[in-house]
Design a protein around this motif. Structure first.
Motif, PDB file in Angstrom:
ATOM      1  N   ASP A  63      -5.357  -0.045   1.308  1.00 41.16           N
ATOM      2  CA  ASP A  63      -5.592   0.764   2.704  1.00 41.16           C
ATOM      3  C   ASP A  63      -4.511   0.970   3.348  1.00 41.16           C
ATOM      4  O   ASP A  63      -3.324   0.665   2.778  1.00 41.16           O
ATOM      5  N   SER A  64      -4.667   1.482   4.594  1.00 38.76           N
ATOM      6  CA  SER A  64      -3.142   2.008   5.209  1.00 38.76           C
ATOM      7  C   SER A  64      -2.294   0.940   5.573  1.00 38.76           C
ATOM      8  O   SER A  64      -0.832   0.942   5.428  1.00 38.76           O
ATOM      9  N   ASP A  65      -2.829  -0.152   5.951  1.00 40.92           N
ATOM     10  CA  ASP A  65      -2.271  -1.368   6.352  1.00 40.92           C
ATOM     11  C   ASP A  65      -1.422  -1.986   5.047  1.00 40.92           C
ATOM     12  O   ASP A  65      -0.208  -2.547   5.284  1.00 40.92           O
ATOM     13  N   GLU A  67      -0.469  -0.455   2.701  1.00 38.90           N
ATOM     14  CA  GLU A  67       0.702   0.700   2.254  1.00 38.90           C
ATOM     15  C   GLU A  67       1.831   0.442   3.042  1.00 38.90           C
ATOM     16  O   GLU A  67       3.085   0.298   2.581  1.00 38.90           O
ATOM     17  N   ALA A  68       1.474  -0.059   4.280  1.00 36.77           N
ATOM     18  CA  ALA A  68       2.877  -0.248   5.278  1.00 36.77           C
ATOM     19  C   ALA A  68       3.581  -1.714   4.785  1.00 36.77           C
ATOM     20  O   ALA A  68       4.562  -1.682   4.800  1.00 36.77           O
ATOM     21  N   SER A  71       5.471  -0.919   1.500  1.00 41.94           N
ATOM     22  CA  SER A  71       6.374  -0.243   1.629  1.00 41.94           C
ATOM     23  C   SER A  71       7.728  -1.257   2.011  1.00 41.94           C
ATOM     24  O   SER A  71       8.625  -0.876   1.719  1.00 41.94           O
ATOM     25  N   ASP A  84       1.182   2.850  -2.367  1.00 39.47           N
ATOM     26  CA  ASP A  84      -0.228   2.960  -2.453  1.00 39.47           C
ATOM     27  C   ASP A  84      -0.942   2.495  -3.784  1.00 39.47           C
ATOM     28  O   ASP A  84      -1.910   2.645  -4.108  1.00 39.47           O
ATOM     29  N   GLY A 179       1.396  -3.056   9.380  1.00 42.06           N
ATOM     30  CA  GLY A 179       0.770  -2.066   9.738  1.00 42.06           C
ATOM     31  C   GLY A 179       0.346  -1.990  11.610  1.00 42.06           C
ATOM     32  O   GLY A 179      -0.044  -1.073  11.985  1.00 42.06           O
TER      33      GLY A 179
END
Length: 210
Positions: A63-65, A67-68, A71, A84, A179
């Motif tokens: 999910d996007s959190d 991915e953060a 990163s 991702d 995130g």
């Protein structure tokens, strides 16, 4: 319990059909045990699986959190995969949670965290890391209670973000979930943790403070 380093997912062979928390058995997609390098110096501990990890079975993915978060690990040289990735290639890092199952409607209860505690304790004992990174306020409170002599309420995730805290046997470095963090706060963590990685951090293990 032996580690199988050829398996980065659940390398200690923990129960993937755990039914110790009946309420969570009804809401989870799967049990999410630890993932990564069993010889890691750095263990990152979140509160519970996010919606992505509940689907992938891998902590901090999907999910996007996540991915953060990945990163940040990429910037630190701890992750060699795209942010991702559902099965990231980690170096010197192990990812895990206080609790292994997800209820999409609520955070884990104190009882659920206590029930899952043997899983986390076993991972930490087997890996024997130099640094534990509590990701988020709840993780900081629980890890501080276990590994420092300071009352957990004296720690604040925003105040202690990226700040090394010497504890009993391990050094802690709290982390605001990327995130939820501003670019500036994320940069602060990357710079602080990079400095720690470049230091003689292994010499701090076993010192007692706080």
């Amino acid at each position: 319990m032996d580690a199988h380093q050829q398996d980065t997912a659940n390398p200690f062979g923990m129960d993937e059909d755990c039914e110790n928390c009946p309420a969570l058995c009804e809401t989870r997609e799967q049990v999410v045990h630890g993932y990564g390098d069993v010889g890691a110096d750095f263990v990152f501990v979140g509160e519970r699986p996010g919606p992505g990890a509940d689907q992938t079975g891998v902590p901090f993915t999907g999910d996007s959190d996540s991915e953060a978060f990945l990163s940040v690990l990429r910037r630190l040289g701890l992750c060699a995969s795209p942010a991702d990735s559902d099965e990231p290639e980690l170096h010197n890092a192990f990812l895990t949670y206080l609790t292994r199952c997800r209820d999409p409607e609520r955070p884990p209860t104190d009882e659920e965290i206590r029930t899952c505690e043997p899983y986390l304790n076993a991972e930490v004992r087997m890996i024997n890391p130099e640094i534990i990174v509590p990701v988020g306020e709840r993780a900081l409170a629980e890890i501080a209670t276990e590994y420092t002599t300071t009352p957990a309420e004296e720690f604040d995730i925003a105040e202690h973000h990226g700040e090394p805290i010497r504890g009993r046997g391990f050094e802690l470095v709290p982390m605001v979930p990327p995130g939820d963090a501003s670019d500036e706060r994320t940069q602060t963590f990357v710079e602080s943790f990079s400095e720690l990685m470049a230091s003689d951090y292994r010499q701090t293990k076993g010192r007692r403070s706080r």
